[in-house]
Design a protein around this motif. Sequence first.
Motif, PDB file in Angstrom:
ATOM      1  N   ALA A  16       0.829  -1.208   0.000  1.00  0.00           N
ATOM      2  CA  ALA A  16       0.000   0.000   0.000  1.00  0.00           C
ATOM      3  C   ALA A  16       0.863   1.259   0.000  1.00  0.00           C
ATOM      4  O   ALA A  16       0.566   2.228  -0.708  1.00  0.00           O
ATOM      5  CB  ALA A  16      -0.934  -0.001   1.216  1.00  0.00           C
ATOM      6  N   THR A  17       1.927   1.240   0.787  1.00  0.00           N
ATOM      7  CA  THR A  17       2.835   2.393   0.835  1.00  0.00           C
ATOM      8  C   THR A  17       3.481   2.628  -0.521  1.00  0.00           C
ATOM      9  O   THR A  17       3.594   3.770  -0.991  1.00  0.00           O
ATOM     10  CB  THR A  17       3.914   2.177   1.904  1.00  0.00           C
ATOM     11  OG1 THR A  17       3.280   2.024   3.183  1.00  0.00           O
ATOM     12  CG2 THR A  17       4.876   3.349   1.960  1.00  0.00           C
ATOM     13  N   GLU A  18       3.909   1.537  -1.185  1.00  0.00           N
ATOM     14  CA  GLU A  18       4.525   1.667  -2.508  1.00  0.00           C
ATOM     15  C   GLU A  18       3.529   2.209  -3.530  1.00  0.00           C
ATOM     16  O   GLU A  18       3.867   3.061  -4.363  1.00  0.00           O
ATOM     17  CB  GLU A  18       5.042   0.308  -2.971  1.00  0.00           C
ATOM     18  CG  GLU A  18       6.228  -0.227  -2.199  1.00  0.00           C
ATOM     19  CD  GLU A  18       6.708  -1.545  -2.792  1.00  0.00           C
ATOM     20  OE1 GLU A  18       7.050  -1.561  -3.992  1.00  0.00           O
ATOM     21  OE2 GLU A  18       6.718  -2.558  -2.063  1.00  0.00           O
ATOM     22  N   ILE A  19       2.295   1.712  -3.476  1.00  0.00           N
ATOM     23  CA  ILE A  19       1.285   2.161  -4.435  1.00  0.00           C
ATOM     24  C   ILE A  19       1.007   3.650  -4.263  1.00  0.00           C
ATOM     25  O   ILE A  19       0.943   4.403  -5.243  1.00  0.00           O
ATOM     26  CB  ILE A  19      -0.013   1.349  -4.262  1.00  0.00           C
ATOM     27  CG1 ILE A  19       0.213  -0.106  -4.711  1.00  0.00           C
ATOM     28  CG2 ILE A  19      -1.162   1.977  -5.059  1.00  0.00           C
ATOM     29  CD1 ILE A  19      -0.947  -1.031  -4.385  1.00  0.00           C
ATOM     30  N   SER A  20       0.838   4.098  -3.027  1.00  0.00           N
ATOM     31  CA  SER A  20       0.501   5.507  -2.790  1.00  0.00           C
ATOM     32  C   SER A  20       1.649   6.442  -3.152  1.00  0.00           C
ATOM     33  O   SER A  20       1.421   7.610  -3.478  1.00  0.00           O
ATOM     34  CB  SER A  20       0.092   5.726  -1.333  1.00  0.00           C
ATOM     35  OG  SER A  20       1.159   5.467  -0.448  1.00  0.00           O
ATOM     36  N   ALA A  21       2.883   5.932  -3.125  1.00  0.00           N
ATOM     37  CA  ALA A  21       4.034   6.770  -3.467  1.00  0.00           C
ATOM     38  C   ALA A  21       4.068   7.094  -4.962  1.00  0.00           C
ATOM     39  O   ALA A  21       4.525   8.173  -5.361  1.00  0.00           O
ATOM     40  CB  ALA A  21       5.331   6.079  -3.050  1.00  0.00           C
ATOM     41  N   ARG A  22       3.566   6.177  -5.798  1.00  0.00           N
ATOM     42  CA  ARG A  22       3.613   6.390  -7.245  1.00  0.00           C
ATOM     43  C   ARG A  22       2.225   6.604  -7.855  1.00  0.00           C
ATOM     44  O   ARG A  22       2.098   7.164  -8.933  1.00  0.00           O
ATOM     45  CB  ARG A  22       4.273   5.198  -7.941  1.00  0.00           C
ATOM     46  CG  ARG A  22       5.720   4.984  -7.565  1.00  0.00           C
ATOM     47  CD  ARG A  22       6.384   4.042  -8.556  1.00  0.00           C
ATOM     48  NE  ARG A  22       6.317   4.571  -9.897  1.00  0.00           N
ATOM     49  CZ  ARG A  22       7.191   5.460 -10.392  1.00  0.00           C
ATOM     50  NH1 ARG A  22       8.178   5.897  -9.647  1.00  0.00           N
ATOM     51  NH2 ARG A  22       7.062   5.892 -11.630  1.00  0.00           N
ATOM     52  N   GLY A  23       1.200   6.097  -7.161  1.00  0.00           N
ATOM     53  CA  GLY A  23      -0.150   6.181  -7.690  1.00  0.00           C
ATOM     54  C   GLY A  23      -1.120   6.620  -6.624  1.00  0.00           C
ATOM     55  O   GLY A  23      -0.972   7.677  -6.038  1.00  0.00           O
ATOM     56  N   ALA A  24      -2.118   5.770  -6.334  1.00  0.00           N
ATOM     57  CA  ALA A  24      -3.130   6.192  -5.364  1.00  0.00           C
ATOM     58  C   ALA A  24      -3.822   5.006  -4.713  1.00  0.00           C
ATOM     59  O   ALA A  24      -4.018   3.952  -5.336  1.00  0.00           O
ATOM     60  CB  ALA A  24      -4.171   7.077  -6.043  1.00  0.00           C
ATOM     61  N   LEU A  25      -4.200   5.208  -3.450  1.00  0.00           N
ATOM     62  CA  LEU A  25      -5.099   4.321  -2.720  1.00  0.00           C
ATOM     63  C   LEU A  25      -6.461   5.003  -2.704  1.00  0.00           C
ATOM     64  O   LEU A  25      -6.555   6.216  -2.508  1.00  0.00           O
ATOM     65  CB  LEU A  25      -4.613   4.099  -1.291  1.00  0.00           C
ATOM     66  CG  LEU A  25      -3.177   3.570  -1.142  1.00  0.00           C
ATOM     67  CD1 LEU A  25      -2.779   3.526   0.330  1.00  0.00           C
ATOM     68  CD2 LEU A  25      -3.044   2.186  -1.776  1.00  0.00           C
ATOM     69  N   ILE A  26      -7.527   4.233  -2.912  1.00  0.00           N
ATOM     70  CA  ILE A  26      -8.867   4.803  -3.095  1.00  0.00           C
ATOM     71  C   ILE A  26      -9.883   3.995  -2.300  1.00  0.00           C
ATOM     72  O   ILE A  26      -9.859   2.756  -2.329  1.00  0.00           O
ATOM     73  CB  ILE A  26      -9.260   4.781  -4.591  1.00  0.00           C
ATOM     74  CG1 ILE A  26      -8.255   5.574  -5.434  1.00  0.00           C
ATOM     75  CG2 ILE A  26     -10.671   5.298  -4.792  1.00  0.00           C
ATOM     76  CD1 ILE A  26      -8.395   5.340  -6.932  1.00  0.00           C
ATOM     77  N   THR A  27     -10.780   4.662  -1.601  1.00  0.00           N
ATOM     78  CA  THR A  27     -11.898   3.987  -0.957  1.00  0.00           C
ATOM     79  C   THR A  27     -13.058   4.948  -0.801  1.00  0.00           C
ATOM     80  O   THR A  27     -12.860   6.160  -0.656  1.00  0.00           O
ATOM     81  CB  THR A  27     -11.501   3.420   0.427  1.00  0.00           C
ATOM     82  OG1 THR A  27     -12.636   2.746   0.993  1.00  0.00           O
ATOM     83  CG2 THR A  27     -11.042   4.515   1.385  1.00  0.00           C
ATOM     84  N   GLU A  28     -14.283   4.419  -0.841  1.00  0.00           N
ATOM     85  CA  GLU A  28     -15.458   5.250  -0.585  1.00  0.00           C
ATOM     86  C   GLU A  28     -15.901   5.146   0.861  1.00  0.00           C
ATOM     87  O   GLU A  28     -16.858   5.813   1.260  1.00  0.00           O
ATOM     88  CB  GLU A  28     -16.604   4.863  -1.514  1.00  0.00           C
ATOM     89  CG  GLU A  28     -17.202   3.495  -1.262  1.00  0.00           C
ATOM     90  CD  GLU A  28     -18.408   3.202  -2.150  1.00  0.00           C
ATOM     91  OE1 GLU A  28     -19.187   4.134  -2.439  1.00  0.00           O
ATOM     92  OE2 GLU A  28     -18.562   2.043  -2.566  1.00  0.00           O
ATOM     93  N   TYR A  29     -15.219   4.302   1.646  1.00  0.00           N
ATOM     94  CA  TYR A  29     -15.627   4.067   3.027  1.00  0.00           C
ATOM     95  C   TYR A  29     -14.897   5.005   3.990  1.00  0.00           C
ATOM     96  O   TYR A  29     -13.706   5.255   3.825  1.00  0.00           O
ATOM     97  CB  TYR A  29     -15.386   2.609   3.409  1.00  0.00           C
ATOM     98  CG  TYR A  29     -16.154   1.657   2.529  1.00  0.00           C
ATOM     99  CD1 TYR A  29     -17.530   1.540   2.650  1.00  0.00           C
ATOM    100  CD2 TYR A  29     -15.503   0.908   1.540  1.00  0.00           C
ATOM    101  CE1 TYR A  29     -18.254   0.690   1.818  1.00  0.00           C
ATOM    102  CE2 TYR A  29     -16.215   0.056   0.713  1.00  0.00           C
ATOM    103  CZ  TYR A  29     -17.594  -0.047   0.853  1.00  0.00           C
ATOM    104  OH  TYR A  29     -18.300  -0.873   0.020  1.00  0.00           O
ATOM    105  N   PRO A  30     -15.589   5.508   5.009  1.00  0.00           N
ATOM    106  CA  PRO A  30     -14.973   6.461   5.944  1.00  0.00           C
ATOM    107  C   PRO A  30     -14.025   5.780   6.915  1.00  0.00           C
ATOM    108  O   PRO A  30     -14.040   4.549   7.058  1.00  0.00           O
ATOM    109  CB  PRO A  30     -16.186   7.055   6.685  1.00  0.00           C
ATOM    110  CG  PRO A  30     -17.222   5.984   6.613  1.00  0.00           C
ATOM    111  CD  PRO A  30     -17.030   5.304   5.291  1.00  0.00           C
ATOM    112  N   PRO A  31     -13.182   6.547   7.586  1.00  0.00           N
ATOM    113  CA  PRO A  31     -12.258   5.980   8.579  1.00  0.00           C
ATOM    114  C   PRO A  31     -13.007   5.140   9.612  1.00  0.00           C
ATOM    115  O   PRO A  31     -14.132   5.459  10.007  1.00  0.00           O
ATOM    116  CB  PRO A  31     -11.637   7.224   9.217  1.00  0.00           C
ATOM    117  CG  PRO A  31     -11.711   8.270   8.162  1.00  0.00           C
ATOM    118  CD  PRO A  31     -13.007   8.008   7.443  1.00  0.00           C
ATOM    119  N   GLY A  32     -12.353   4.050  10.005  1.00  0.00           N
ATOM    120  CA  GLY A  32     -12.946   3.160  11.000  1.00  0.00           C
ATOM    121  C   GLY A  32     -13.758   2.033  10.409  1.00  0.00           C
ATOM    122  O   GLY A  32     -14.178   1.122  11.131  1.00  0.00           O
TER     123      GLY A  32
END
Length: 356
Positions: A184-200
């Motif tokens: 996940a860290t590698e993906i976010s460094a070059r691209g993006a992490l995406i979710t429609e769900y709120p924290p928690g």
Amino acid sequence: MSAMHHPDDHLFRLGLLLAGGGARMRRAAATAPTGEPLSSSLAAGGLAPAVIDAANRLAVGEARTSLDRAAAAGWRWLVPGDSDYPCLLTSMVDPPLGLFVRGRLSDAPTVAVVGSRKATPYGCQVARLLGEELGRSGVVTVSGMARGVDAEAHRGALMVGGVSWAVWGSGPDRVYPPEHAGLATEISARGALITEYPPGTPPRRHHFPERNRILAGLSRAVVVVEAAARSGALITARLAMEEGRDVLAVPGNIFSELSVGPNTLIRVGARPLLTPRDLFEAIGVQTPSAARRVQPADQSWITDGEAVTVDEIAERAGLTVAEVTARVLELELSGELRRLEDGRYVWATVTPPETP
């Protein structure tokens, strides 16, 4: 970029989400007129006053807390009308109310690569190869960061310096599966992490089929590598077809349970993916000029105009049959080698000899 939204919509949309907004509410929000508060448009459209009141209360309370929690972890909340909100999502039948995003989104072409969490070594190899080829061509590899096919597609793109987006079925603070935190860290460094769900929000079972509609909506084409008859990858493929996206499937062994999904898709009209070139043709993207991946050692295995078996290549290369098979598969999928009807291989750039 989609039409501009009213400035109050950021918090109200998140309030709707926190109030339990489902597909009906999402669709109502998507068809509401722009330029005026979404709450007013939904009220005029007949949405229950109690729901609107709940969303408004949450918008000034819990929604702000959720945004602060997300921001502290490097995430931001995007809604339709924001400059970097994905344009492809605005044409969906059931678009999200908004997205939490960590990383960078772009207007580059996108392809989803999906498949089984219990992928075979073959499936993992194909997924990684597709990620590599997409990455080299400037195409974003989209997937769900699950075990198996998803993870290998992400890794393939990252290995060659490409961009990948991962769509989650949990909140921004819930990496799932946990062992993919580094990925996940590698993906976010070059691209993006995406979710429609709120924290928690935990990774509940029903979130993943729901998440799959965003995977399909974000992508110009969807590729299914391996999938059992009831796989979530087939949900993604069906949703992609409903959204008018191209669907491709990698043919598989008829004796394998994980081939049922892609082989069935091909039978009902999906395009078979035999080499990465099939995918690039489907999305109208030119392959990079340096498409040939043949190494000098590979070139010594087969002379131009010659057709040989895997066993013969193994003997010449001084490698095991398993080692040679893996490399031959990679070259075949990239379009460099061609398999003849008798099982022998030739370079794809030459006319094969006649079968004796």
